[in-house]
Scaffold this motif. Structure first.
Motif, PDB file in Angstrom:
ATOM      1  N   ASP A  87       0.830  -1.207   0.000  1.00 60.74           N
ATOM      2  CA  ASP A  87       0.000   0.000   0.000  1.00 60.74           C
ATOM      3  C   ASP A  87       0.862   1.253   0.000  1.00 60.74           C
ATOM      4  O   ASP A  87       0.576   2.236  -0.705  1.00 60.74           O
ATOM      5  CB  ASP A  87      -0.926  -0.006   1.216  1.00 60.74           C
TER       6      ASP A  87
ATOM      7  N   THR B 184      -5.022   6.695   0.144  1.00 62.51           N
ATOM      8  CA  THR B 184      -4.888   5.863   1.338  1.00 62.51           C
ATOM      9  C   THR B 184      -6.227   5.497   1.945  1.00 62.51           C
ATOM     10  O   THR B 184      -6.283   4.672   2.858  1.00 62.51           O
ATOM     11  CB  THR B 184      -4.049   6.599   2.406  1.00 62.51           C
ATOM     12  N   SER B 185      -7.292   6.107   1.449  1.00 59.51           N
ATOM     13  CA  SER B 185      -8.610   5.820   2.008  1.00 59.51           C
ATOM     14  C   SER B 185      -9.021   4.384   1.701  1.00 59.51           C
ATOM     15  O   SER B 185      -8.917   3.919   0.572  1.00 59.51           O
ATOM     16  CB  SER B 185      -9.657   6.785   1.427  1.00 59.51           C
ATOM     17  N   ALA B 186      -9.467   3.690   2.734  1.00 59.54           N
ATOM     18  CA  ALA B 186      -9.926   2.302   2.569  1.00 59.54           C
ATOM     19  C   ALA B 186     -11.430   2.223   2.764  1.00 59.54           C
ATOM     20  O   ALA B 186     -11.957   1.215   3.247  1.00 59.54           O
ATOM     21  CB  ALA B 186      -9.205   1.389   3.550  1.00 59.54           C
ATOM     22  N   ASP B 187     -12.141   3.312   2.417  1.00 62.94           N
ATOM     23  CA  ASP B 187     -13.589   3.346   2.577  1.00 62.94           C
ATOM     24  C   ASP B 187     -14.252   2.247   1.760  1.00 62.94           C
ATOM     25  O   ASP B 187     -13.771   1.856   0.688  1.00 62.94           O
ATOM     26  CB  ASP B 187     -14.148   4.699   2.128  1.00 62.94           C
TER      27      ASP B 187
ATOM     28  N   ALA C  44      -8.328   0.365  -1.459  1.00 62.93           N
ATOM     29  CA  ALA C  44      -9.409  -0.589  -1.210  1.00 62.93           C
ATOM     30  C   ALA C  44      -9.708  -1.429  -2.445  1.00 62.93           C
ATOM     31  O   ALA C  44     -10.275  -2.520  -2.330  1.00 62.93           O
ATOM     32  CB  ALA C  44     -10.673   0.155  -0.761  1.00 62.93           C
TER      33      ALA C  44
ATOM     34  N   LEU D  67      -9.387  13.260  -4.136  1.00 64.72           N
ATOM     35  CA  LEU D  67      -9.470  11.966  -3.468  1.00 64.72           C
ATOM     36  C   LEU D  67      -8.152  11.625  -2.790  1.00 64.72           C
ATOM     37  O   LEU D  67      -7.088  12.127  -3.160  1.00 64.72           O
ATOM     38  CB  LEU D  67      -9.834  10.878  -4.480  1.00 64.72           C
ATOM     39  N   ASN D  68      -8.233  10.720  -1.807  1.00 69.79           N
ATOM     40  CA  ASN D  68      -7.064  10.288  -1.047  1.00 69.79           C
ATOM     41  C   ASN D  68      -6.812   8.812  -1.329  1.00 69.79           C
ATOM     42  O   ASN D  68      -7.654   7.967  -1.004  1.00 69.79           O
ATOM     43  CB  ASN D  68      -7.310  10.503   0.445  1.00 69.79           C
TER      44      ASN D  68
ATOM     45  N   GLY E 227      -7.562   3.951  -5.376  1.00 72.55           N
ATOM     46  CA  GLY E 227      -7.711   3.698  -3.944  1.00 72.55           C
ATOM     47  C   GLY E 227      -7.200   2.318  -3.557  1.00 72.55           C
ATOM     48  O   GLY E 227      -7.412   1.339  -4.268  1.00 72.55           O
TER      49      GLY E 227
ATOM     50  N   HIS F 224     -19.091   2.757  -2.553  1.00 66.05           N
ATOM     51  CA  HIS F 224     -20.310   3.545  -2.394  1.00 66.05           C
ATOM     52  C   HIS F 224     -21.489   2.779  -3.000  1.00 66.05           C
ATOM     53  O   HIS F 224     -21.453   2.394  -4.163  1.00 66.05           O
ATOM     54  CB  HIS F 224     -20.160   4.905  -3.076  1.00 66.05           C
TER      55      HIS F 224
ATOM     56  N   CYS G 184      -8.004  12.306 -10.117  1.00 71.14           N
ATOM     57  CA  CYS G 184      -8.399  11.934  -8.754  1.00 71.14           C
ATOM     58  C   CYS G 184      -7.798  12.895  -7.725  1.00 71.14           C
ATOM     59  O   CYS G 184      -8.460  13.258  -6.741  1.00 71.14           O
ATOM     60  CB  CYS G 184      -7.956  10.501  -8.445  1.00 71.14           C
TER      61      CYS G 184
END
Length: 582
Positions: free
Chosen positions: A3, A43-46, A152, A40-41, A150, A49, A34
């Motif tokens: 990551d 590192t986000s693991a959201d 994720a 956008l980030n 991302g 959606h 992005c």
């Protein structure tokens, strides 16, 4: 790639500190969007959606014609790739998955990864991904593992191809995805070939479906697959003008913009006229059906004659209804011209008053009109019953839908009038089950407010007077496609004969009940719920002609819709001096 290494590479590429390291330009440009455009980030693991059930229903309704056209072909494609653990997604032009094929054994894992119905893969939400990047570029793409923005999504491998409508506008994206891919990006070359050919076939099927009343000219650069799997096609009106096409036709004919082809005579881009098409039909050897493009290239042609009686067309091409309005009704002599009129008014600020019985689809029609207007605007619903003060956010813009305008009392009418006068940036669409003009004459509704709402009045016919009942039932039955349910002839006849005082809402509820209680795959008479109400037996005679036309002058069916005896209908027909059409 870890990551940390993934995030570091994105930062170095976007900041210009490193080259793309062999990545596609589509990927690196998407990374820049992005960061620079969407903020956008990586590192986000959201979690992915997922739209709400209500939003998903709205997206599926707007895409239901395409879903129906594409489904059999996508089922065949899924059978080809299911053994390799692929998942198929059909997303609309907004990036929302509206149809899905996957192994039910992995359903929970697919849901968590966003490879499921209702997932929103638009690039500004999900970052670099197959569906989102395909929508932005309009090209087929493979976004493999750490091509994704991302972290994720980096385990996924997604290959997507665009699907264009017959006017050259992006209407959907077909995506083949893997939860995990053991191979390099080149391992998805077969997936790319499959998804592109499947998208082309969906476009072809859509054109053939929408152009049944017109000539279709299909062509290929080689003769082998001309009749079974052609590369491209155009639809032509009676004067030989192009009124529809597949995306590949735009490429073959050398047009950068599809708008330059729509309305163009075929003999300006190809050495063939409308009178030559009968000579290109099946029966002649394929090798004899060579067509010359104006730049000298040759293609092989196959013409398909109109499959239904031709409708008289003007010299200029008739513009197809926008998708949201096209899916509101089937063939109906009242609704078709009404919807064409609304397609023109949708681009204006003219206030609209939608009148009709309960359950006739007034709010759905209002949303369809809104979707045909300027993009990026909100749809704001104001319920009029019990309204004392009407407030909206100051920044809200778009369409204001007044639900149940006849329910406004004196204070509510004043509040709405003040709101409309203060907010000229809102386009107003009002709906009422009552006759507002009659309420004005009776002194029950403010005339100044009425004329602010009724720039154009639209009367939506009740279901019992519509000619597209079979179309509506077929469309509603698609929600049970997973159960593979169908209607028996007796059940169809019963539904056709009911008066439907609750209109479309009542019809949908009846089908939902029948689908829930049936013990087989065929809904029969015992599965149908009893009618909730019968129509008034004293329906006015001025509606009798329309009712009989809607029933094709079947006296028994008309009697059942009216809730009276057949002899009563015959007596009213004689009294009114009505005669069946010749």
């Amino acid at each position: 790639m870890s990551d940390l290494a993934h995030v570091t590479e994105i930062d170095r590429v976007v900041s210009g500190k490193a080259v793309s390291n062999g990545r596609d330009a589509i990927v690196t440009e998407s990374w820049r969007r992005c960061i620079d455009t969407y903020g956008l980030n990586p590192t986000s693991a959201d979690a992915p959606h997922i739209v709400t059930d209500t939003q998903l229903r709205a997206h599926r309704e707007q895409s239901e014609r395409l879903i129906a056209v594409a489904r059999s072909g996508l089922q065949g494609l899924f059978r080809q790739v299911a053994g390799q653990n692929y998942v198929l997604l059909l997303a609309d032009a907004q990036g929302v998955c509206v149809d899905f094929f996957g192994d039910p054994r992995f359903e929970d894992e697919l849901r968590r990864a966003g490879l499921y119905l209702g997932s929103d893969w638009s690039e500004d939400l999900a970052g670099t991904c197959g569906v989102g990047s395909c929508i932005v570029t309009g090209e087929a793409v493979t976004i493999h593992q750490d091509d994704h923005f991302g972290i994720a999504h980096t385990p996924l491998s997604c290959t997507a191809a665009p699907i264009y409508d017959s006017l050259g506008q992006l209407s959907a994206v077909l995506d083949i995805s893997l939860l995990r891919s053991p191979g390099p990006k080149s391992s998805q070359n077969l997936a790319m070939s499959l998804v592109k050919s499947s998208a082309r076939r969906v476009e072809m099927a859509n054109l053939m479906t929408t152009a049944r009343r017109d000539w279709v000219l299909r062509f290929s650069t080689s003769p082998e697959f001309l009749e079974v799997d052609p590369e491209a096609a155009v639809a032509l009106d009676g004067s030989g003008r192009i009124i529809g096409m597949t995306h590949a036709a735009q490429t073959v004919l050398g047009a950068e913009d599809p708008a330059t082809l729509i309305g163009t005579r075929i003999d300006t881009v190809m050495e063939v006229s409308i009178d030559d098409l009968p000579d290109l039909m099946r029966g002649r050897p394929t090798e004899d059906r060579v067509l010359r493009l104006r730049d000298g290239r040759g293609v092989f042609g196959h013409a398909i004659a109109p499959q239904a009686p031709r409708i008289s067309r003007p010299a200029a091409p008739v513009e197809a209804l926008p998708g949201p309005l096209d899916s509101f009704a089937g063939p109906d002599p009242v609704l078709t011209p009404l919807l064409r009129n609304l397609a023109q008014l949708a681009r204006t600020q003219v206030p609209l008053l939608l009148e009709g019985e309960t359950g006739t689809g007034k709010e759905r029609l209002a949303r369809a009109i809104h979707l045909c207007g300027p993009p990026g605007q909100g749809f704001l619903v104001l319920r009029c019953a019990g309204l004392v003060e009407a407030k909206l956010p100051e920044t809200a813009q778009g369409t204001l839908f007044l639900k149940g305008a006849a329910d406004l009392d004196t204070a509510g009418q004043a509040a709405v009038l003040n709101l409309i006068e203060a907010r000229s940036d809102l386009r107003v669409i009002a709906a009422s089950t009552e006759d507002l003009a009659g309420a004005v004459r009776a002194g029950q509704f403010r005339a100044d407010l009425y004329f602010r709402l009724a720039g154009h009045r639209v009367e939506i016919p009740p279901l019992r007077l519509r000619h597209d009942l079979d179309w509506l039932i077929t469309r509603m039955m698609r929600r049970y496609c997973a159960q593979e349910l169908s209607l028996s002839p007796a059940a169809k006849a019963e539904l056709a004969a009911r008066p439907w005082p609750g209109n479309i809402r009542e019809l949908q509820a009846a089908l939902d009940v029948a689908a829930a209680v049936t013990e087989g795959q065929v809904i029969d008479l015992p599965d149908l719920p009893a009618p909730g109400l019968m129509a008034r037996p004293d329906a006015p005679e001025e509606d009798l002609q329309s009712l009989l036309d809607a029933c094709n002058w079947n006296m028994s069916q008309a009697a059942r819709r009216l809730g009276v005896n057949r002899s009563t209908v015959l007596r009213r027909v004689r009294k009114a001096g009505l005669t069946p059409p010749s």
